[in-house]
Design an enzyme around this catalytic site. Structure first.
Site, PDB file in Angstrom:
ATOM      1  N   ARG A 189      48.315 -22.685 -64.162  1.00  0.00           N
ATOM      2  CA  ARG A 189      47.250 -22.733 -63.435  1.00  0.00           C
ATOM      3  C   ARG A 189      46.299 -21.699 -64.701  1.00  0.00           C
ATOM      4  NH1 ARG A 189      45.639 -22.516 -58.249  1.00  0.00           N
ATOM      5  NH2 ARG A 189      43.516 -22.388 -59.170  1.00  0.00           N
TER       6      ARG A 189
ATOM      7  N   CYS B  60      42.772 -34.151 -54.856  1.00  0.00           N
ATOM      8  CA  CYS B  60      43.607 -33.160 -55.798  1.00  0.00           C
ATOM      9  C   CYS B  60      45.348 -33.707 -56.040  1.00  0.00           C
ATOM     10  CB  CYS B  60      43.249 -31.740 -55.768  1.00  0.00           C
ATOM     11  SG  CYS B  60      42.191 -31.391 -56.932  1.00  0.00           S
TER      12      CYS B  60
ATOM     13  N   ARG C  65      48.014 -36.281 -61.283  1.00  0.00           N
ATOM     14  CA  ARG C  65      47.258 -37.517 -62.434  1.00  0.00           C
ATOM     15  C   ARG C  65      47.817 -37.227 -63.941  1.00  0.00           C
ATOM     16  NH1 ARG C  65      43.896 -37.875 -66.384  1.00  0.00           N
ATOM     17  NH2 ARG C  65      43.142 -35.590 -65.442  1.00  0.00           N
ATOM     18  N   ARG C  66      48.314 -36.054 -64.451  1.00  0.00           N
ATOM     19  CA  ARG C  66      47.902 -35.987 -66.046  1.00  0.00           C
ATOM     20  C   ARG C  66      49.794 -36.322 -66.188  1.00  0.00           C
ATOM     21  NH1 ARG C  66      43.690 -30.605 -66.937  1.00  0.00           N
ATOM     22  NH2 ARG C  66      42.589 -31.876 -67.365  1.00  0.00           N
TER      23      ARG C  66
ATOM     24  N   LYS D 187      34.272 -33.743 -61.311  1.00  0.00           N
ATOM     25  CA  LYS D 187      35.116 -33.758 -61.298  1.00  0.00           C
ATOM     26  C   LYS D 187      35.591 -33.156 -59.910  1.00  0.00           C
ATOM     27  CE  LYS D 187      38.498 -31.470 -64.288  1.00  0.00           C
ATOM     28  NZ  LYS D 187      39.765 -31.512 -65.522  1.00  0.00           N
ATOM     29  N   ASP D 188      35.227 -31.723 -59.787  1.00  0.00           N
ATOM     30  CA  ASP D 188      36.013 -30.844 -58.813  1.00  0.00           C
ATOM     31  C   ASP D 188      34.411 -31.199 -57.616  1.00  0.00           C
ATOM     32  OD1 ASP D 188      37.084 -29.563 -60.520  1.00  0.00           O
ATOM     33  OD2 ASP D 188      35.568 -27.379 -60.960  1.00  0.00           O
TER      34      ASP D 188
ATOM     35  N   ARG E 106      45.273 -20.173 -68.917  1.00  0.00           N
ATOM     36  CA  ARG E 106      45.880 -21.500 -70.044  1.00  0.00           C
ATOM     37  C   ARG E 106      46.551 -21.180 -71.102  1.00  0.00           C
ATOM     38  NH1 ARG E 106      44.565 -26.077 -66.482  1.00  0.00           N
ATOM     39  NH2 ARG E 106      42.093 -25.241 -65.940  1.00  0.00           N
TER      40      ARG E 106
END
Length: 335
Positions: A140, A234, A122-123, A71-72, A146
C-alpha cells in the site's frame, strides 16, 4: 498526493487555455483514504474514502470542481453531485516495475516464488492465474511510497502499478513491461481523469464539458454501467477492456475468484454512431448516466454505452458471476 496535484494542475491548465478570463484557484486537501495506509483497500471497502472530504467542500461551495482519477469514483455518486467531464484517457493498462536488480526481465522470466506487490485484488487474481510461479503480496501507499518499498528493501521483485500514474509522474522509464489484456485487464475507468461538480451548477457543467473526450466518455460509461450492474467495487475482482473502432464500442468484462482459478469473461459490442441525430438544445441536468453528465457528447451513443454495460453484466450474471463474486467477497472479508 503529488500525483493528485499533477492531475489537478493538468486539468486547470487546459481550462485556463480555454477560459483565459476565469481565475482558477487550487485548494489542496487530503482525504481519509490518503491517511489510512496500513490497511488493504479491499478491506476498507468504501470507495468514498477518497472522495468524502472533497464532496463536503463541493457541497459547501468552498470549491467548484474536484479532479479525481475516475477509477476512484463510485458508480453512484451521492445526491447532488455528478461527473461533468471525463478527459482523454491515458494508457489504461497496468505496468510492471521491477526491482533494479532484475532489470531487463519480465514477469515470465522472474525466478520461481518471486514476490510481486500489488494492492489490487483484480490484478492479483488475473496474474496468479497467468503466472502461477510467482507469489503476490499486498503493498500500500502512494506511488512514491510503493516505489521506495520496492527499491530500498528486498521484499519485492516487482510491483504492479497503473501505467497512467507512472506516466503522469514522469516515471515512464521505470516501466519494464505493459500488461496487455491477455495478461491483465484493467480497472473500470483506469487511466481517465474525471471532474466532479455540483449537478445543478449549469454554468460550471457547461464550462468543464469542453474537456470531455467522446470516446473515453463512452468507454467509461460502458465500463461503469457494467460494474454497477455487477455491484462490484474495490472488494471484488472485476476487470474490463474497451475499444472504439469504426463506430463500434467493444466491451470485454470479467470477474474472478481471489486466486484467479475461477473466472468468467465475455465480450459484447454496440454501435455508437450518432450521424442522423438532432442534438437537443437544452440538456436535462437530471440525466446522469452512471453519475456522468457529458453535455458535449451525443445522447444516443451514451445510452447505447449504458445498455452495453448492463447487457454484458447480465450475460455474466446468467453464467454465474454472482456466485464467484460472493465467494470472493466472503473470502476477502475473512482474511
Amino acid at each position: 498526493v503529488r500525483l493528485a496535484r499533477i492531475q489537478t494542475d493538468s486539468v486547470v491548465e487546459k481550462l485556463k487555455e480555454l477560459y483565459p478570463d476565469v481565475h482558477f484557484e487550487i485548494v489542496a486537501m487530503s482525504t481519509t483514504g490518503d491517511k489510512i495506509l496500513d490497511t488493504a483497500l479491499s478491506k476498507i471497502g468504501e470507495k468514498s474514502l477518497f472522495t468524502k472530504e472533497l464532496e463536503n467542500a463541493l457541497e459547501k461551495n468552498e470549491v467548484d470542481l474536484v479532479v479525481h482519477s475516475l477509477k476512484d469514483l463510485p458508480t453512484v455518486l451521492p445526491e447532488g453531485f455528478t461527473i461533468g467531464s471525463v478527459l482523454k484517457r491515458e494508457n489504461p493498462h497496468d505496468a510492471v516495475v521491477l526491482h533494479p536488480k532484475h532489470k531487463g526481465k519480465c514477469l515470465q522470466s522472474l525466478a520461481n516464488k518471486s514476490v510481486v506487490g500489488t494492492s489490487s485484488l483484480r490484478r492479483a487474481a488475473q496474474l496468479k492465474k497467468r503466472f502461477p510461479h510467482l507469489e503476490f503480496k499486498d503493498i500500500r501507499g502512494n506511488l512514491n511510497t510503493r516505489l521506495k518499498k520496492l527499491d530500498e528493501k528486498d521484499d519485492f521483485s516487482a510491483i504492479i502499478l497503473a501505467a497512467a500514474g507512472l506516466r503522469r509522474m514522469g516515471w515512464e522509464n521505470r516501466i519494464s513491461q505493459i500488461l496487455g489484456p491477455d495478461d491483465c485487464m484493467y480497472a473500470v475507468g483506469q487511466g481517465a481523469l474525471a471532474v466532479e461538480v455540483r449537478a445543478r451548477d449549469q454554468d460550471i457543467l457547461e464550462m468543464v464539458s469542453v474537456l470531455n473526450d467522446s470516446d473515453t466518455v463512452l468507454r467509461c460509461i460502458a465500463e461503469r454501467a457494467f460494474l454497477k450492474h455487477l455491484e462490484g467495487g474495490c472488494s471484488v475482482p472485476v476487470a474490463v477492456y474497451t475499444e472504439v473502432k469504426n463506430s463500434q464500442l467493444y466491451l470485454t468484462g470479467a470477474v474472478y475468484s481471489l486466486d484467479g482459478s475461477d473466472s468468467l469473461k465475455e465480450t459484447m459490442q454496440t454501435s455508437i454512431s450518432s450521424d442522423n441525430q438532432v442534438e437537443q438544445e437544452k440538456v436535462d441536468e437530471k440525466v446522469q448516466r452512471v453519475s456522468i453528465t457529458a453535455l458535449k457528447v451525443s445522447e444516443a451513443p451514451q445510452d447505447a454505452a449504458v445498455k452495453l454495460g448492463v447487457d454484458l453484466g447480465n450475460l455474466l450474471l446468467s453464467k454465474g458471476a454472482k456466485e464467484i463474486l460472493t465467494v470472493a467477497r466472503q473470502l476477502n472479508d475473512a482474511q
